[in-house]
Design a protein around this motif. Structure first.
Motif, PDB file in Angstrom:
ATOM      1  N   TYR A  13       4.929  -9.211  -3.355  1.00 52.26           N
ATOM      2  CA  TYR A  13       4.097  -9.144  -2.780  1.00 52.26           C
ATOM      3  C   TYR A  13       3.607 -10.602  -2.480  1.00 52.26           C
ATOM      4  O   TYR A  13       3.258 -11.509  -2.708  1.00 52.26           O
ATOM      5  N   LEU A  14       2.200  -9.515  -2.065  1.00 54.64           N
ATOM      6  CA  LEU A  14       1.306 -10.991  -1.080  1.00 54.64           C
ATOM      7  C   LEU A  14      -0.048 -11.500  -1.812  1.00 54.64           C
ATOM      8  O   LEU A  14      -0.872  -9.949  -2.129  1.00 54.64           O
ATOM      9  N   ASN A  15       0.078 -12.455  -2.702  1.00 54.38           N
ATOM     10  CA  ASN A  15      -1.256 -12.018  -3.490  1.00 54.38           C
ATOM     11  C   ASN A  15      -2.695 -13.701  -3.209  1.00 54.38           C
ATOM     12  O   ASN A  15      -2.138 -14.622  -3.045  1.00 54.38           O
ATOM     13  N   GLN A  16      -3.067 -13.252  -1.926  1.00 52.76           N
ATOM     14  CA  GLN A  16      -4.808 -13.893  -2.266  1.00 52.76           C
ATOM     15  C   GLN A  16      -3.694 -14.698  -0.831  1.00 52.76           C
ATOM     16  O   GLN A  16      -3.770 -15.782  -0.811  1.00 52.76           O
ATOM     17  N   GLY A  17      -2.720 -14.109  -0.371  1.00 57.26           N
ATOM     18  CA  GLY A  17      -2.730 -14.653   1.432  1.00 57.26           C
ATOM     19  C   GLY A  17      -0.865 -15.576   0.845  1.00 57.26           C
ATOM     20  O   GLY A  17      -0.250 -16.329   1.241  1.00 57.26           O
ATOM     21  N   THR A  18      -0.969 -15.093  -0.386  1.00 57.94           N
ATOM     22  CA  THR A  18       0.310 -16.309  -0.595  1.00 57.94           C
ATOM     23  C   THR A  18       2.113 -16.012  -2.094  1.00 57.94           C
ATOM     24  O   THR A  18       1.071 -14.899  -1.858  1.00 57.94           O
ATOM     25  N   ALA A  19       2.391 -15.312  -1.237  1.00 58.27           N
ATOM     26  CA  ALA A  19       3.739 -14.577  -1.383  1.00 58.27           C
ATOM     27  C   ALA A  19       4.562 -14.958  -3.035  1.00 58.27           C
ATOM     28  O   ALA A  19       4.245 -16.144  -3.298  1.00 58.27           O
ATOM     29  N   SER A  20       4.460 -13.749  -4.155  1.00 51.24           N
ATOM     30  CA  SER A  20       4.080 -14.335  -5.095  1.00 51.24           C
ATOM     31  C   SER A  20       5.035 -13.146  -5.702  1.00 51.24           C
ATOM     32  O   SER A  20       5.907 -12.051  -4.952  1.00 51.24           O
ATOM     33  N   PHE A  21       5.978 -13.212  -6.989  1.00 47.68           N
ATOM     34  CA  PHE A  21       6.520 -12.211  -7.675  1.00 47.68           C
ATOM     35  C   PHE A  21       6.253 -12.297  -8.801  1.00 47.68           C
ATOM     36  O   PHE A  21       5.198 -12.671  -9.441  1.00 47.68           O
ATOM     37  N   ARG A  22       6.244 -11.125  -9.620  1.00 46.76           N
ATOM     38  CA  ARG A  22       5.996 -10.935 -11.092  1.00 46.76           C
ATOM     39  C   ARG A  22       7.004  -9.885 -11.573  1.00 46.76           C
ATOM     40  O   ARG A  22       7.866  -9.232 -10.544  1.00 46.76           O
ATOM     41  N   VAL A  23       7.692  -9.862 -12.774  1.00 49.38           N
ATOM     42  CA  VAL A  23       8.151  -8.444 -12.955  1.00 49.38           C
ATOM     43  C   VAL A  23       7.384  -7.116 -13.188  1.00 49.38           C
ATOM     44  O   VAL A  23       6.361  -6.908 -12.727  1.00 49.38           O
ATOM     45  N   ALA A  24       8.265  -6.392 -12.610  1.00 47.50           N
ATOM     46  CA  ALA A  24       8.060  -4.788 -12.517  1.00 47.50           C
ATOM     47  C   ALA A  24       7.745  -4.148 -13.594  1.00 47.50           C
ATOM     48  O   ALA A  24       6.684  -3.240 -13.057  1.00 47.50           O
ATOM     49  N   HIS A  25       7.846  -4.766 -14.342  1.00 44.88           N
ATOM     50  CA  HIS A  25       7.034  -4.325 -16.012  1.00 44.88           C
ATOM     51  C   HIS A  25       7.183  -4.511 -17.184  1.00 44.88           C
ATOM     52  O   HIS A  25       8.232  -5.332 -16.813  1.00 44.88           O
ATOM     53  N   GLU A  26       6.644  -4.269 -18.481  1.00 40.67           N
ATOM     54  CA  GLU A  26       6.958  -5.940 -18.970  1.00 40.67           C
ATOM     55  C   GLU A  26       8.198  -5.510 -19.867  1.00 40.67           C
ATOM     56  O   GLU A  26       8.633  -5.840 -20.498  1.00 40.67           O
ATOM     57  N   ALA A  27       7.938  -4.227 -19.863  1.00 42.59           N
ATOM     58  CA  ALA A  27       9.644  -3.213 -20.380  1.00 42.59           C
ATOM     59  C   ALA A  27      11.344  -4.545 -19.930  1.00 42.59           C
ATOM     60  O   ALA A  27      11.463  -4.068 -20.906  1.00 42.59           O
ATOM     61  N   VAL A  28      10.987  -5.305 -18.459  1.00 41.69           N
ATOM     62  CA  VAL A  28      12.298  -5.504 -18.443  1.00 41.69           C
ATOM     63  C   VAL A  28      12.184  -6.839 -19.500  1.00 41.69           C
ATOM     64  O   VAL A  28      13.742  -7.394 -19.506  1.00 41.69           O
ATOM     65  N   LEU A  29      11.054  -7.537 -19.636  1.00 41.11           N
ATOM     66  CA  LEU A  29      10.872  -8.428 -20.561  1.00 41.11           C
ATOM     67  C   LEU A  29      11.056  -8.118 -22.115  1.00 41.11           C
ATOM     68  O   LEU A  29      12.137  -8.844 -22.892  1.00 41.11           O
ATOM     69  N   ARG A  30      10.610  -6.638 -22.011  1.00 44.23           N
ATOM     70  CA  ARG A  30      11.198  -6.293 -23.658  1.00 44.23           C
ATOM     71  C   ARG A  30      12.610  -5.582 -23.674  1.00 44.23           C
ATOM     72  O   ARG A  30      13.050  -5.445 -25.278  1.00 44.23           O
TER      73      ARG A  30
END
Length: 600
Positions: A498-515
C-alpha cells in the motif's frame, strides 16, 4: 407477526409487553405495545392517528384522545421527549413515525438474502471489513448495539471518547468500520447520533520512527480537509499544514469551525434530518503501535491523547480508539484513556458466541448465493463442519475468515467444498499451510530472503514479551530476491502492499501470519535476543538524539554496549545510521574511560 425486535438500543418483547435496556426493564400496556409494533413495522413512514386506531383497536371503545395518551406513555417508557425525539417523532397534522433504527431478531437472514452480493468474495480473509463491506458483515449485531448504547450515553455526558479493546484478531476494526460507522453515517443516524463523515487512521501505517508526532497530526489534518458537503467544506481556507498547526495549538478554533458548519449547513437542512448529536468521527486504529513505539516521546503521546479528549468534549467529534487489550498496562498510564472507564468508555470485545459464529460463516454465503457441499460420511454440510471446528478454537476469527476466503477462491462453481477444507488443514492449519506451501515453491535464493525481510516486519517489546507487526518500505529491500519474496507474499494475500504517506510500503495482512506460521515462530525464537536488543538500541538512540547527543544517554560499557556492537555483525538485523552513530560514540567513550584508568 414479528414479536421480538430492537428499537435503537431497547430490546422489545411484544409477547410480554416489555422493554429492556441493560438492567432496566419496563412493562407497558398491551394497547401501547400494539401501537409501538405498528410504528416499528412501518419504520420511517408517517402513520396517522386514524390508522393507528383502525389497525390497533378496531371496534373497541378508545376514550378521549387515545393515541396521544399512548404515544406519551411510550415516550415515557423509552425516556424520549416530544421536543427532541430520539425514537418517536410527531409530524404535525399528519401523525407519528419511528426515527430510531429498528431491527427484528430474524432480520439478518432476510438481509443476507436481499444483499445480492456479487462484487467480490463475501469473506475478507485477513483484511478488516470497511463500511463498503457492511452488507456482508454479520454476527456482531449485539456488540454493535452495545457500542451504540455506550456512545449515546457518552454524548449525553459531553465526552464521546471510547476505547474498543480486544485480543489480536477479535474483529475490533471490523466492528467499528462495518458495524458502527454505517449506522452513524446513515442520513437518519442512530439513537440521535449522526456522523456526517469520518476519518480512520491506522497507526501502524504511519512513520513513527522519525517525527512520529508530526506525521500522525499531519495525517489527521489531511484527512479532515475532505469533510463537508457540495456547498461548503468544513475547513475551507485551511491547508493541511495550517490545520495541523491549529489542531496542535488552537483546537478550540477547529471545534468552532465544525460547530459553525453544523449551524449553517446542517440546520439549514441541506443534508437531511436534524439530530440531537451531529458529529464527525475520528477512528484511531491499532493504537498499540503508538503506545509501544519508543520513537514517540511520552510527552508527545500525552499531547495526542489530550487533543483527542478536547475534541470529544465539544460533542462535535466522536473519538474511537481501537487497540489490543494486551497493551492495557501502557493504556493505564494515560489519564485521558482511563477517564470514564467505569462508566462504559472501555468496550472489551468477547469472542463470538456459537450462534454468532454460525452467522459469520453462513450468512455471507447466503448474500453471495453460494452453496456448501454435503458430506455423506458425517451427514453434515461443510458450513456445519466448519462451525463445529470453530467452536473449539478460542479467538479463531482471523483463522476462520482466512479459511473461508480460501474456500471461496478455490470453489467449484458456486459450491464451497469439503475436499478444499481438508486440504487446507481446517481452521487451525489454513494460514500456516498456505504460507509454508508458498514458501516451499519459491526458488532457494528467494527463500533465503525470508531472514532479511522478517526483521522489517517483526517488533518485540517489553524484553520480548510482546510481539507486534510493523510496516516496512519497499526501498528498504536490498536485493531482487528480497523484493521477489515480498511480491510473492503480497500476491498470495499474506502481505499487503500500500501507499503510506506517499511511500510504497508493505506489512503482514494480519498478525495471525506471524503467530500461526511455524517458520516465523521458529525464526522469532532463534532471534528473540537479537530482536529484543535491537528494540532497546532503537529506544536508547531516540533518547540520545532527543537530548542533543548527551553523553548521559550513551550505552554503558558492559552488556548494553556488547549487545549493541554484536548487532552490527548480524547479517539479518539492520542497524540504522543513527544507531550506528550511538554505538560508535559509546565505544569511543568506553575506550576513553579505560585509557584514563590505565586499562588496555
Amino acid at each position: 407477526m414479528k414479536q421480538q425486535f430492537y428499537l435503537g438500543e431497547w430490546q422489545v418483547d411484544a409477547a410480554s409487553n416489555t422493554l429492556s435496556l441493560g438492567k432496566t426493564k419496563r412493562t407497558i400496556e398491551p394497547k401501547a405495545m400494539d401501537v409501538l409494533l405498528l410504528l416499528c413495522q412501518q419504520q420511517g413512514d408517517v402513520v396517522s392517528a386514524d390508522d393507528i386506531v383502525a389497525q390497533c383497536w378496531p371496534n373497541a371503545p378508545t376514550g378521549d384522545n387515545p393515541v396521544h395518551k399512548t404515544i406519551t406513555q411510550l415516550r415515557k417508557a423509552l425516556d424520549d421527549k416530544a421536543s427532541a425525539p430520539l425514537f418517536i417523532e410527531t409530524i404535525r397534522k399528519r401523525g407519528y413515525r419511528v426515527i430510531a433504527p429498528v431491527q427484528f431478531v430474524n432480520d439478518e437472514q432476510a438481509q443476507a438474502a436481499q444483499a445480492n452480493w456479487h462484487d467480490a468474495s463475501p469473506f475478507l480473509g485477513l483484511s478488516a471489513y470497511s463500511p463498503a463491506e457492511s452488507k456482508v458483515f454479520f454476527g456482531r449485531n449485539a456488540l454493535t448495539r452495545e457500542l451504540i448504547t455506550r456512545i449515546s450515553t457518552q454524548f449525553k455526558q459531553h465526552r464521546p471518547f471510547t476505547l474498543v479493546m480486544g485480543p489480536s484478531g477479535s474483529g475490533k476494526s471490523s466492528l467499528v468500520h462495518a458495524g458502527l460507522l454505517p449506522r452513524l453515517l446513515d442520513t437518519k443516524g442512530t439513537n440521535g447520533i449522526r456522523a456526517y463523515d469520518y476519518v480512520s487512521i491506522d497507526v501502524a501505517d504511519i512513520n513513527l520512527a522519525t517525527n512520529g508526532f508530526t506525521n500522525l497530526l499531519n495525517e489527521l489534518a489531511a484527512s479532515m480537509l475532505d469533510w463537508g458537503n457540495d456547498e461548503k467544506g468544513v475547513f475551507d481556507g485551511f491547508s493541511a499544514q495550517s490545520l495541523a498547526n491549529a489542531l496542535q495549538n488552537q483546537p478550540e478554533e477547529i471545534i468552532n469551525h465544525v460547530k459553525k458548519w453544523f449551524s449553517e449547513a446542517v440546520s439549514g437542512n441541506n443534508t437531511g434530518v436534524n439530530v440531537p448529536y451531529p458529529c464527525f468521527a475520528i477512528v484511531i486504529d491499532r493504537l498499540e503501535a503508538l503506545l509501544a513505539h519508543s520513537a514517540v516521546s511520552e510527552n508527545e503521546k500525552q499531547k495526542i491523547f489530550t487533543l483527542l479528549e478536547t475534541l470529544s468534549e465539544s460533542n462535535a467529534f466522536l473519538v474511537l480508539l481501537v487497540t489490543r487489550n494486551d497493551f492495557y498496562p501502557l493504556i493505564s498510564t494515560y489519564a485521558p484513556l482511563m477517564k470514564n472507564k467505569a462508566r462504559g468508555a472501555h468496550l472489551d470485545i468477547a469472542p463470538p458466541s456459537l450462534s454468532e459464529l454460525g452467522q459469520i460463516i453462513k450468512l455471507p454465503a447466503v448474500a453471495a448465493g453460494l452453496e456448501w457441499e454435503w458430506d455423506e460420511n458425517s451427514n453434515a454440510s461443510v458450513d456445519d463442519i466448519i462451525l463445529a471446528d470453530s467452536a473449539k478454537e478460542p479467538n479463531c476469527l482471523p483463522l476462520l475468515q482466512y479459511t473461508l476466503q480460501e474456500l471461496y477462491l478455490q470453489r467449484q462453481g458456486n459450491t464451497l467444498q469439503l475436499t478444499t477444507y481438508r486440504k487446507l488443514g481446517g481452521i487451525e492449519g489454513a494460514i500456516g499451510y498456505k504460507a509454508e506451501a508458498l514458501f516451499a515453491a519459491l526458488p532457494k535464493g528467494v527463500q533465503h530472503a525470508f531472514n532479511a525481510v522478517m526483521p522489517l516486519l517483526v517488533n518485540l517489546t517489553d524484553e520480548g514479551a510482546n510481539l507486534t507487526s510493523k510496516s516496512a518500505r519497499w526501498d528498504e529491500l536490498n536485493t531482487d530476491a528480497e523484493r521477489d519474496f515480498v511480491k510473492q507474499m503480497v500476491d498470495n494475500r499474506l502481505f499487503v502492499s500500500y501507499l503510506n504517506q506517499g511511500t510504497a510500503s508493505f506489512r503482514v495482512a494480519h498478525e495471525a501470519v506471524l503467530r500461526k506460521w511455524d517458520r516465523v515462530q521458529q525464526w522469532i525464537t532463534q532471534h528473540q535476543s537479537a530482536l529484543s536488543n535491537k528494540s532497546s538500541l532503537t529506544r536508547q538512540t531516540k533518547l540520545w538524539l532527543a537530548d542533543g547527543k548527551s553523553s548521559a544517554y550513551l550505552l554503558t560499557e558492559g552488556k548494553p554496549l556488547i549487545n549493541a556492537v554484536a548487532l552490527n555483525d548480524m547479517p539479518h538485523i539492520r542497524v540504522s545510521k543513527d544507531e550506528q552513530m550511538l554505538i560508535k560514540a559509546s565505544t569511543q567513550k568506553a575506550k576513553q574511560k579505560r585509557y584514563l584508568k590505565g586499562l588496555p
